[in-house]
Design a protein around this motif. Sequence first.
Motif, mmCIF file in Angstrom:
data_model
loop_
_atom_site.group_PDB
_atom_site.id
_atom_site.type_symbol
_atom_site.label_atom_id
_atom_site.label_comp_id
_atom_site.label_asym_id
_atom_site.label_seq_id
_atom_site.Cartn_x
_atom_site.Cartn_y
_atom_site.Cartn_z
ATOM 1 N N GLY A 128 19.680 13.324 -9.158
ATOM 2 C CA GLY A 128 20.267 14.497 -8.556
ATOM 3 C C GLY A 128 20.894 14.159 -7.214
ATOM 4 N N VAL A 129 21.613 15.156 -6.663
ATOM 5 C CA VAL A 129 22.315 14.946 -5.395
ATOM 6 C C VAL A 129 21.341 14.654 -4.275
ATOM 7 N N LEU A 130 20.265 15.445 -4.176
ATOM 8 C CA LEU A 130 19.298 15.228 -3.101
ATOM 9 C C LEU A 130 18.529 13.925 -3.306
ATOM 10 N N ARG A 131 18.156 13.655 -4.529
ATOM 11 C CA ARG A 131 17.409 12.423 -4.799
ATOM 12 C C ARG A 131 18.240 11.196 -4.450
ATOM 13 N N LYS A 143 0.834 -1.206 0.000
ATOM 14 C CA LYS A 143 0.000 0.000 0.000
ATOM 15 C C LYS A 143 0.871 1.261 0.000
ATOM 16 N N VAL A 144 1.944 1.209 0.767
ATOM 17 C CA VAL A 144 2.866 2.358 0.782
ATOM 18 C C VAL A 144 3.470 2.566 -0.607
ATOM 19 N N ARG A 145 3.937 1.514 -1.217
ATOM 20 C CA ARG A 145 4.599 1.603 -2.520
ATOM 21 C C ARG A 145 3.665 2.119 -3.601
ATOM 22 N N ARG A 146 2.367 1.739 -3.512
ATOM 23 C CA ARG A 146 1.391 2.154 -4.517
ATOM 24 C C ARG A 146 0.728 3.485 -4.193
ATOM 25 N N GLY A 147 1.088 4.087 -3.076
ATOM 26 C CA GLY A 147 0.527 5.386 -2.713
ATOM 27 C C GLY A 147 -0.922 5.327 -2.281
ATOM 28 N N ARG A 148 -1.322 4.240 -1.648
ATOM 29 C CA ARG A 148 -2.719 4.054 -1.263
ATOM 30 C C ARG A 148 -2.991 4.410 0.188
ATOM 31 N N LEU A 149 -1.981 4.858 0.913
ATOM 32 C CA LEU A 149 -2.178 5.297 2.290
ATOM 33 C C LEU A 149 -2.169 6.813 2.359
ATOM 34 N N ALA A 150 -2.872 7.334 3.342
ATOM 35 C CA ALA A 150 -2.925 8.787 3.505
ATOM 36 C C ALA A 150 -1.567 9.323 3.935
ATOM 37 N N ILE A 151 -1.194 10.455 3.361
ATOM 38 C CA ILE A 151 0.080 11.093 3.697
ATOM 39 C C ILE A 151 -0.130 11.977 4.920
ATOM 40 N N ASP A 152 0.672 11.733 5.968
ATOM 41 C CA ASP A 152 0.527 12.467 7.223
ATOM 42 C C ASP A 152 1.364 13.741 7.269
ATOM 43 N N LEU A 204 10.658 2.397 8.516
ATOM 44 C CA LEU A 204 10.368 1.013 8.129
ATOM 45 C C LEU A 204 10.484 0.789 6.621
ATOM 46 N N ALA A 205 10.174 1.794 5.809
ATOM 47 C CA ALA A 205 10.177 1.612 4.353
ATOM 48 C C ALA A 205 10.415 2.946 3.659
ATOM 49 N N VAL A 206 11.111 2.883 2.521
ATOM 50 C CA VAL A 206 11.341 4.042 1.653
ATOM 51 C C VAL A 206 11.083 3.590 0.227
ATOM 52 N N HIS A 207 10.141 4.256 -0.459
ATOM 53 C CA HIS A 207 9.803 3.897 -1.840
ATOM 54 C C HIS A 207 9.674 5.171 -2.672
ATOM 55 N N GLN A 208 9.977 5.025 -3.951
ATOM 56 C CA GLN A 208 9.745 6.144 -4.872
ATOM 57 C C GLN A 208 8.263 6.417 -4.965
ATOM 58 N N ALA A 209 7.902 7.705 -4.994
ATOM 59 C CA ALA A 209 6.493 8.094 -4.999
ATOM 60 C C ALA A 209 5.847 7.796 -6.342
ATOM 61 N N GLN A 210 4.534 7.690 -6.326
ATOM 62 C CA GLN A 210 3.753 7.520 -7.539
ATOM 63 C C GLN A 210 3.686 8.860 -8.283
ATOM 64 N N PRO A 211 3.363 8.825 -9.584
ATOM 65 C CA PRO A 211 3.349 10.068 -10.378
ATOM 66 C C PRO A 211 2.484 11.173 -9.777
ATOM 67 N N GLY A 256 9.489 10.290 -9.792
ATOM 68 C CA GLY A 256 10.914 10.135 -9.532
ATOM 69 C C GLY A 256 11.541 11.261 -8.752
ATOM 70 N N GLY A 257 10.775 12.317 -8.450
ATOM 71 C CA GLY A 257 11.321 13.436 -7.678
ATOM 72 C C GLY A 257 10.835 13.464 -6.249
ATOM 73 N N ALA A 258 10.307 12.333 -5.739
ATOM 74 C CA ALA A 258 9.804 12.304 -4.364
ATOM 75 C C ALA A 258 9.860 10.880 -3.824
ATOM 76 N N TYR A 259 9.777 10.754 -2.500
ATOM 77 C CA TYR A 259 9.817 9.458 -1.825
ATOM 78 C C TYR A 259 8.690 9.356 -0.795
ATOM 79 N N TYR A 260 8.178 8.132 -0.637
ATOM 80 C CA TYR A 260 7.338 7.787 0.502
ATOM 81 C C TYR A 260 8.255 7.275 1.612
#
Length: 211
Positions: A166-169, A111-120, A186-193, A198-202
Motif C-alpha cells: 500500500g501507499v503508506l506501507r 533482537k529488533v528484527r525478531r521483535g524481542r525488545l520491548a516496544i516503547d 538506526l533501524a527499520v524492520h518489518q514487524a513480526q506477525p 507486513g502491515g507494521a514496522y519496527y
Amino acid sequence: MAERRGKKPSAADLDLWRTVMRDAVPLRGAKRRPKAAEEAPPTPAAPAPAPTPSSSTRPAPTPPPTAPALAERLADLLRGVPLKQKAAVTVQLAPTALGARSGIDKRTDEKVRRGRLAIDGRIDLHGLTQSEAHDALIGFVRRSHAQGRRLLLVITGKGGMPRGEGVLRSGVPRWLHETPTRDLVLAVHQAQPQHGGGGAYYVYLRRRRGE
C-alpha cells in the motif's frame, strides 16, 4: 396422300412463295387462304423471364458470435502477445530503506528484527491520507526521540495495492530516510506477525545525547 410435315418456313421461303403465287389464278370452287395468314411472319418466342432468387435459395445471415466464442477468440489473440504488452497497468513503488544503519550492533539489530525488545511507543496511521500520515509519523518520531524512547511500532496496514504494498506501507521507510528523521533512526524492520506482520514496522531510534 399424306401431308408432308417439316420445319416452319423461313422468311426467305415466304418471300419466294409470294413471288411465285403473285400471278397465280385460283381455281373455281377452291377456297383461298386468307392473305393475312400467308403474310403473317412467325411470331418470335418471348424470352424466358430471368429467374429471381427465392427466399429458399438466399444464403442465411451469419448469426452474431456468442459470448463464449468471443472469449475464446480473445484468448487466442492474447496468446500471441508478449507478456510485457499484456500488462495494461504497472505500479512503480518507491524503494524502501529497510535494514540497519551504522551505530547499532548486530546483536541488538537481530533482537529488533525478531521483535524481542520491548516496544516503547506505537502509532497507527490507518485512515489517514498520505500527507497526514507523513506529518503524523515525523512528529511522532521526533517526540519519541526527545522522550528517550528507543523502539517504536508504526502500523500502516497492508493496503490494497498488488502484493500488499500500500501507499503508506511503501512510504514509511522512505519518509524515515528523509532529513527530519534520518539522523534519529538506526533501524527499520518489518514487524513480526504478533505485532502486525507486513502491515507494521519496527523503528529503532538512537539514544539522546548525554545518555
